[in-house]
Write a protein that holds these residues in place. Structure first.
Motif, mmCIF file in Angstrom:
data_model
loop_
_atom_site.group_PDB
_atom_site.id
_atom_site.type_symbol
_atom_site.label_atom_id
_atom_site.label_comp_id
_atom_site.label_asym_id
_atom_site.label_seq_id
_atom_site.Cartn_x
_atom_site.Cartn_y
_atom_site.Cartn_z
ATOM 1 N N ILE A 79 6.580 6.912 9.655
ATOM 2 C CA ILE A 79 6.045 6.861 8.296
ATOM 3 C C ILE A 79 4.748 6.064 8.294
ATOM 4 O O ILE A 79 4.664 4.977 8.887
ATOM 5 C CB ILE A 79 7.087 6.269 7.311
ATOM 6 C CG1 ILE A 79 6.555 6.337 5.873
ATOM 7 C CG2 ILE A 79 7.486 4.855 7.695
ATOM 8 C CD1 ILE A 79 7.608 6.043 4.816
ATOM 9 N N CYS A 80 3.734 6.612 7.648
ATOM 10 C CA CYS A 80 2.442 5.934 7.564
ATOM 11 C C CYS A 80 2.573 4.719 6.644
ATOM 12 O O CYS A 80 3.024 4.850 5.499
ATOM 13 C CB CYS A 80 1.377 6.884 7.032
ATOM 14 S SG CYS A 80 -0.174 6.010 6.709
ATOM 15 N N ASP A 81 2.168 3.547 7.166
ATOM 16 C CA ASP A 81 2.249 2.329 6.349
ATOM 17 C C ASP A 81 0.856 1.736 6.091
ATOM 18 O O ASP A 81 0.729 0.550 5.843
ATOM 19 C CB ASP A 81 3.181 1.298 6.996
ATOM 20 C CG ASP A 81 2.666 0.791 8.338
ATOM 21 O OD1 ASP A 81 1.649 1.312 8.843
ATOM 22 O OD2 ASP A 81 3.294 -0.139 8.887
ATOM 23 N N SER A 82 -0.165 2.589 6.171
ATOM 24 C CA SER A 82 -1.516 2.097 5.893
ATOM 25 C C SER A 82 -1.803 2.145 4.387
ATOM 26 O O SER A 82 -0.999 2.632 3.603
ATOM 27 C CB SER A 82 -2.549 2.887 6.696
ATOM 28 O OG SER A 82 -2.399 2.588 8.068
ATOM 29 N N VAL A 83 -2.995 1.659 4.035
ATOM 30 C CA VAL A 83 -3.239 1.260 2.643
ATOM 31 C C VAL A 83 -3.085 2.375 1.610
ATOM 32 O O VAL A 83 -2.441 2.187 0.577
ATOM 33 C CB VAL A 83 -4.595 0.538 2.515
ATOM 34 C CG1 VAL A 83 -5.759 1.442 2.831
ATOM 35 C CG2 VAL A 83 -4.760 -0.069 1.148
ATOM 36 N N THR A 84 -3.625 3.557 1.889
ATOM 37 C CA THR A 84 -3.541 4.609 0.872
ATOM 38 C C THR A 84 -2.093 5.030 0.644
ATOM 39 O O THR A 84 -1.663 5.238 -0.501
ATOM 40 C CB THR A 84 -4.399 5.834 1.268
ATOM 41 O OG1 THR A 84 -5.723 5.385 1.537
ATOM 42 C CG2 THR A 84 -4.437 6.856 0.164
ATOM 43 N N CYS A 85 -1.343 5.143 1.726
ATOM 44 C CA CYS A 85 0.067 5.513 1.572
ATOM 45 C C CYS A 85 0.828 4.419 0.816
ATOM 46 O O CYS A 85 1.718 4.724 0.005
ATOM 47 C CB CYS A 85 0.698 5.809 2.927
ATOM 48 S SG CYS A 85 0.224 7.448 3.564
ATOM 49 N N TRP A 86 0.487 3.167 1.072
ATOM 50 C CA TRP A 86 1.107 2.060 0.315
ATOM 51 C C TRP A 86 0.889 2.276 -1.183
ATOM 52 O O TRP A 86 1.817 2.220 -1.971
ATOM 53 C CB TRP A 86 0.489 0.722 0.719
ATOM 54 C CG TRP A 86 1.312 -0.043 1.704
ATOM 55 C CD1 TRP A 86 1.160 -0.025 3.053
ATOM 56 C CD2 TRP A 86 2.399 -0.935 1.426
ATOM 57 N NE1 TRP A 86 2.086 -0.846 3.639
ATOM 58 C CE2 TRP A 86 2.857 -1.429 2.667
ATOM 59 C CE3 TRP A 86 3.026 -1.366 0.252
ATOM 60 C CZ2 TRP A 86 3.909 -2.314 2.769
ATOM 61 C CZ3 TRP A 86 4.075 -2.265 0.358
ATOM 62 C CH2 TRP A 86 4.514 -2.726 1.593
ATOM 63 N N PRO A 120 0.281 3.760 11.931
ATOM 64 C CA PRO A 120 -0.933 3.583 11.121
ATOM 65 C C PRO A 120 -1.442 4.924 10.589
ATOM 66 O O PRO A 120 -0.952 5.977 10.992
ATOM 67 C CB PRO A 120 -1.944 2.967 12.086
ATOM 68 C CG PRO A 120 -1.236 2.715 13.358
ATOM 69 C CD PRO A 120 0.057 3.452 13.342
ATOM 70 N N CYS A 121 -2.441 4.838 9.749
ATOM 71 C CA CYS A 121 -3.015 6.001 9.043
ATOM 72 C C CYS A 121 -3.007 7.276 9.882
ATOM 73 O O CYS A 121 -3.498 7.311 11.007
ATOM 74 C CB CYS A 121 -4.441 5.686 8.609
ATOM 75 S SG CYS A 121 -5.194 7.041 7.697
ATOM 76 N N LEU A 122 -2.465 8.324 9.283
ATOM 77 C CA LEU A 122 -2.374 9.616 9.962
ATOM 78 C C LEU A 122 -3.596 10.486 9.703
ATOM 79 O O LEU A 122 -3.635 11.639 10.118
ATOM 80 C CB LEU A 122 -1.104 10.346 9.499
ATOM 81 C CG LEU A 122 0.207 9.672 9.910
ATOM 82 C CD1 LEU A 122 1.383 10.281 9.158
ATOM 83 C CD2 LEU A 122 0.421 9.777 11.410
ATOM 84 N N GLY A 123 -4.563 9.933 8.962
ATOM 85 C CA GLY A 123 -5.790 10.680 8.721
ATOM 86 C C GLY A 123 -5.636 11.755 7.657
ATOM 87 O O GLY A 123 -6.441 12.678 7.580
ATOM 88 N N THR A 124 -4.630 11.617 6.852
ATOM 89 C CA THR A 124 -4.413 12.601 5.794
ATOM 90 C C THR A 124 -4.219 11.884 4.455
ATOM 91 O O THR A 124 -3.356 12.232 3.660
ATOM 92 C CB THR A 124 -3.224 13.524 6.166
ATOM 93 O OG1 THR A 124 -3.071 14.508 5.152
ATOM 94 C CG2 THR A 124 -1.931 12.757 6.341
ATOM 95 N N CYS A 125 -5.068 10.869 4.235
ATOM 96 C CA CYS A 125 -4.924 9.980 3.075
ATOM 97 C C CYS A 125 -4.971 10.731 1.743
ATOM 98 O O CYS A 125 -4.341 10.307 0.774
ATOM 99 C CB CYS A 125 -6.013 8.920 3.095
ATOM 100 S SG CYS A 125 -6.149 8.047 4.641
ATOM 101 N N ASP A 126 -5.708 11.835 1.704
ATOM 102 C CA ASP A 126 -5.794 12.577 0.446
ATOM 103 C C ASP A 126 -4.488 13.281 0.093
ATOM 104 O O ASP A 126 -4.352 13.820 -1.007
ATOM 105 C CB ASP A 126 -6.953 13.591 0.487
ATOM 106 C CG ASP A 126 -6.839 14.558 1.646
ATOM 107 O OD1 ASP A 126 -6.260 14.191 2.680
ATOM 108 O OD2 ASP A 126 -7.328 15.700 1.509
#
Ligand code: FES
Length: 163
Positions: A79-86, A120-126
């Motif tokens: 699971i992505c736990d970087s900022v946008t997903c947060w 970390p970020c999966l590069g699909t923040c949008d």
């Protein structure tokens, strides 16, 4: 011990490169695909084939989030736990998954079906929040979608359809 099939696959990968070590990530993936993770023993056996020291190969293995150096469940949820997903709902999704599989982040479910890890970020923040299950990316997660995904993955395991 590496199997004949593993050795043959690794040899084929190394043949693509001038330096054997250039195939190290693929070689680690080959071992992991067949065993689920890369043990110390496998790593020590693999290193000289790639003309690397075990420490060098271990550094590569631990650098890549998708190479597992400890036993994992049949399916791995990252699971992505970087900022946008947060911002887009990670805490709720994390808690939902944990309660569905009975294991928190870093853990494996008691039936050995799922290991749950951060990435970390999966590069699909949008399309956050996002996660990878085995090698499949899932986006726009909400609890209902997570339920469908987990049911489907669990069903595959029970039907022997693989991961
Ligand atoms: S922050 Fe999760 S995909 Fe970028």
């Amino acid at each position: 011990m590496l199997s004949d099939e593993e050795r043959a696959e690794i040899e084929a990968e190394m043949a693509h490169f001038e330096q054997k070590r250039a195939a190290c990530v693929e070689a680690l993936k080959i071992v992991q695909r067949r065993r689920g993770w890369v043990s110390d023993e496998a790593l020590r056996e693999l290193a000289p084939i790639l003309e690397m020291s075990p420490d060098e190969l271990d550094n590569v293995a631990t650098f890549y989030n998708l190479i597992f150096r400890h036993p994992v469940g049949k399916h791995v949820i990252l699971i992505c736990d970087s900022v946008t997903c947060w911002i887009m709902g990670y805490p709720r999704i994390r808690e939902h998954i944990a309660s569905r599989i009975g294991a928190g982040l870093g853990g494996t479910s008691q039936d050995g079906m799922f290991t749950f890890l951060p990435i970390p970020c999966l590069g699909t923040c949008d399309t956050a929040p996002a996660m990878i299950v085995d090698e499949t990316l899932f986006q726009h997660l909400d609890p209902e979608k997570v339920d469908r995904i987990l049911d489907e993955v669990r069903g595959q395991g029970e039907n022997g359809a693989g991961s």
